[in-house]
Motif scaffolding. Structure first.
Motif, PDB file in Angstrom:
ATOM      1  N   GLY A  75       0.761  -1.242   0.000  1.00 64.07           N
ATOM      2  CA  GLY A  75       0.000   0.000   0.000  1.00 64.07           C
ATOM      3  C   GLY A  75       0.785   1.282   0.000  1.00 64.07           C
ATOM      4  N   HIS A  76       2.092   1.241  -0.216  1.00 64.04           N
ATOM      5  CA  HIS A  76       2.857   2.485  -0.315  1.00 64.04           C
ATOM      6  C   HIS A  76       2.360   3.274  -1.526  1.00 64.04           C
ATOM      7  N   ALA A  77       2.153   4.562  -1.375  1.00 64.76           N
ATOM      8  CA  ALA A  77       1.571   5.387  -2.434  1.00 64.76           C
ATOM      9  C   ALA A  77       2.610   5.813  -3.461  1.00 64.76           C
ATOM     10  N   VAL A  78       2.195   5.751  -4.736  1.00 64.37           N
ATOM     11  CA  VAL A  78       2.950   6.277  -5.867  1.00 64.37           C
ATOM     12  C   VAL A  78       1.989   7.189  -6.611  1.00 64.37           C
ATOM     13  N   LEU A  79       2.410   8.394  -6.948  1.00 60.34           N
ATOM     14  CA  LEU A  79       1.516   9.319  -7.637  1.00 60.34           C
ATOM     15  C   LEU A  79       1.477   9.024  -9.126  1.00 60.34           C
ATOM     16  N   LEU A  80       0.255   8.870  -9.645  1.00 57.94           N
ATOM     17  CA  LEU A  80       0.009   8.683 -11.075  1.00 57.94           C
ATOM     18  C   LEU A  80      -1.020   9.719 -11.503  1.00 57.94           C
ATOM     19  N   ALA A  81      -0.738  10.443 -12.564  1.00 60.77           N
ATOM     20  CA  ALA A  81      -1.632  11.506 -13.022  1.00 60.77           C
ATOM     21  C   ALA A  81      -2.920  10.966 -13.646  1.00 60.77           C
ATOM     22  N   VAL A  82      -2.868   9.747 -14.169  1.00 62.71           N
ATOM     23  CA  VAL A  82      -4.005   9.151 -14.875  1.00 62.71           C
ATOM     24  C   VAL A  82      -4.342   7.813 -14.228  1.00 62.71           C
ATOM     25  N   ARG A  83      -5.634   7.515 -14.156  1.00 59.69           N
ATOM     26  CA  ARG A  83      -6.082   6.247 -13.568  1.00 59.69           C
ATOM     27  C   ARG A  83      -5.748   5.092 -14.509  1.00 59.69           C
ATOM     28  N   PRO A  84      -5.091   4.063 -13.997  1.00 60.82           N
ATOM     29  CA  PRO A  84      -4.819   2.871 -14.811  1.00 60.82           C
ATOM     30  C   PRO A  84      -6.119   2.128 -15.129  1.00 60.82           C
ATOM     31  N   ILE A  85      -6.142   1.454 -16.277  1.00 60.10           N
ATOM     32  CA  ILE A  85      -7.291   0.595 -16.566  1.00 60.10           C
ATOM     33  C   ILE A  85      -6.972  -0.864 -16.247  1.00 60.10           C
TER      34      ILE A  85
ATOM     35  N   GLU B 274      -8.094   9.369  -6.918  1.00 59.15           N
ATOM     36  CA  GLU B 274      -8.022  10.679  -7.566  1.00 59.15           C
ATOM     37  C   GLU B 274      -8.110  11.809  -6.547  1.00 59.15           C
ATOM     38  N   LYS B 275      -8.917  11.636  -5.501  1.00 60.71           N
ATOM     39  CA  LYS B 275      -9.120  12.688  -4.494  1.00 60.71           C
ATOM     40  C   LYS B 275      -7.833  13.044  -3.754  1.00 60.71           C
ATOM     41  N   ASN B 276      -6.909  12.099  -3.683  1.00 57.75           N
ATOM     42  CA  ASN B 276      -5.647  12.334  -2.988  1.00 57.75           C
ATOM     43  C   ASN B 276      -4.488  12.514  -3.973  1.00 57.75           C
ATOM     44  N   GLY B 277      -4.747  13.197  -5.063  1.00 53.81           N
ATOM     45  CA  GLY B 277      -3.689  13.533  -6.015  1.00 53.81           C
ATOM     46  C   GLY B 277      -3.272  12.412  -6.943  1.00 53.81           C
ATOM     47  N   GLY B 278      -4.106  11.393  -7.092  1.00 52.90           N
ATOM     48  CA  GLY B 278      -3.770  10.281  -7.972  1.00 52.90           C
ATOM     49  C   GLY B 278      -2.862   9.260  -7.320  1.00 52.90           C
ATOM     50  N   GLN B 279      -3.140   8.952  -6.066  1.00 46.24           N
ATOM     51  CA  GLN B 279      -2.314   7.982  -5.347  1.00 46.24           C
ATOM     52  C   GLN B 279      -2.634   6.562  -5.807  1.00 46.24           C
ATOM     53  N   PHE B 280      -1.614   5.895  -6.297  1.00 49.94           N
ATOM     54  CA  PHE B 280      -1.709   4.494  -6.695  1.00 49.94           C
ATOM     55  C   PHE B 280      -1.132   3.651  -5.563  1.00 49.94           C
ATOM     56  N   ARG B 281      -1.868   2.616  -5.179  1.00 50.82           N
ATOM     57  CA  ARG B 281      -1.402   1.717  -4.124  1.00 50.82           C
ATOM     58  C   ARG B 281      -1.451   0.281  -4.644  1.00 50.82           C
TER      59      ARG B 281
ATOM     60  N   SER C  99       8.110  -7.092  -3.491  1.00 51.96           N
ATOM     61  CA  SER C  99       8.572  -5.969  -4.283  1.00 51.96           C
ATOM     62  C   SER C  99       8.630  -6.456  -5.733  1.00 51.96           C
ATOM     63  N   ALA C 100       8.145  -5.634  -6.672  1.00 52.14           N
ATOM     64  CA  ALA C 100       8.093  -6.105  -8.055  1.00 52.14           C
ATOM     65  C   ALA C 100       8.086  -4.944  -9.031  1.00 52.14           C
ATOM     66  N   ASP C 101       8.384  -5.257 -10.295  1.00 51.56           N
ATOM     67  CA  ASP C 101       8.167  -4.309 -11.375  1.00 51.56           C
ATOM     68  C   ASP C 101       6.700  -4.451 -11.769  1.00 51.56           C
ATOM     69  N   VAL C 102       6.022  -3.316 -11.831  1.00 53.78           N
ATOM     70  CA  VAL C 102       4.573  -3.326 -12.024  1.00 53.78           C
ATOM     71  C   VAL C 102       4.220  -2.616 -13.325  1.00 53.78           C
ATOM     72  N   LEU C 103       3.440  -3.291 -14.148  1.00 54.39           N
ATOM     73  CA  LEU C 103       2.970  -2.745 -15.409  1.00 54.39           C
ATOM     74  C   LEU C 103       1.680  -1.970 -15.175  1.00 54.39           C
ATOM     75  N   ILE C 104       1.692  -0.693 -15.533  1.00 54.99           N
ATOM     76  CA  ILE C 104       0.519   0.166 -15.409  1.00 54.99           C
ATOM     77  C   ILE C 104       0.010   0.422 -16.819  1.00 54.99           C
ATOM     78  N   VAL C 105      -1.196  -0.021 -17.122  1.00 54.19           N
ATOM     79  CA  VAL C 105      -1.751   0.110 -18.470  1.00 54.19           C
ATOM     80  C   VAL C 105      -2.816   1.197 -18.471  1.00 54.19           C
ATOM     81  N   TYR C 106      -2.663   2.134 -19.405  1.00 55.46           N
ATOM     82  CA  TYR C 106      -3.596   3.249 -19.544  1.00 55.46           C
ATOM     83  C   TYR C 106      -4.532   3.088 -20.737  1.00 55.46           C
ATOM     84  N   GLU C 107      -4.095   2.316 -21.720  1.00 59.33           N
ATOM     85  CA  GLU C 107      -4.928   2.118 -22.913  1.00 59.33           C
ATOM     86  C   GLU C 107      -4.632   0.742 -23.495  1.00 59.33           C
ATOM     87  N   ILE C 108      -5.703   0.037 -23.893  1.00 56.78           N
ATOM     88  CA  ILE C 108      -5.545  -1.263 -24.537  1.00 56.78           C
ATOM     89  C   ILE C 108      -6.068  -1.185 -25.967  1.00 56.78           C
ATOM     90  N   ASP C 109      -5.577  -2.078 -26.798  1.00 56.58           N
ATOM     91  CA  ASP C 109      -6.024  -2.169 -28.187  1.00 56.58           C
ATOM     92  C   ASP C 109      -7.336  -2.948 -28.210  1.00 56.58           C
TER      93      ASP C 109
END
Length: 108
Positions: A17-27, A63-70, A78-88
């Protein structure tokens, strides 16, 4: 299977649950299992190159907290995480089985 068009990879994200700021909501969000395989065609194949994570249960974006991704995954601490914003939406993967006979089309 989904094909990512717009995405980013967050490196070494700590689960819990550590927060990372993302400007756009992932799908979609996925934990990367095999990045080389994903990079070949940007196709997300669950349990092959990524582990698809569930919204709310495994990740959240506020979104209410500045786009906090958890990230809450149980796949890794701990991992590399794929954040997808648009799919084909026109992506149509090749069939693996004949719909009439059920026989494999792989290697046919």
């Amino acid at each position: 299977m989904l094909k990512a068009l717009k995405y980013e990879i967050l490196r070494d994200v700590k689960a819990g649950g550590h927060a990372v700021l993302l400007a756009v909501r992932p799908i979609r969000v996925a934990t990367i299992i095999n990045e080389d395989s994903f990079n070949e065609d940007q196709v997300l194949t669950h349990a092959k190159n990524v582990f698809m994570e569930d919204y709310v249960h495994d990740w959240n974006w506020d979104e209410k907290n500045g786009g906090q991704f958890r990230y809450y995954s149980r796949v890794a601490e701990s991992a590399d995480v794929l954040i997808v914003y648009e799919i084909d939406t026109n992506f149509n993967p090749p069939s693996k089985f004949d719909p009439m006979t059920g026989k494999s089309l792989i290697g046919a």
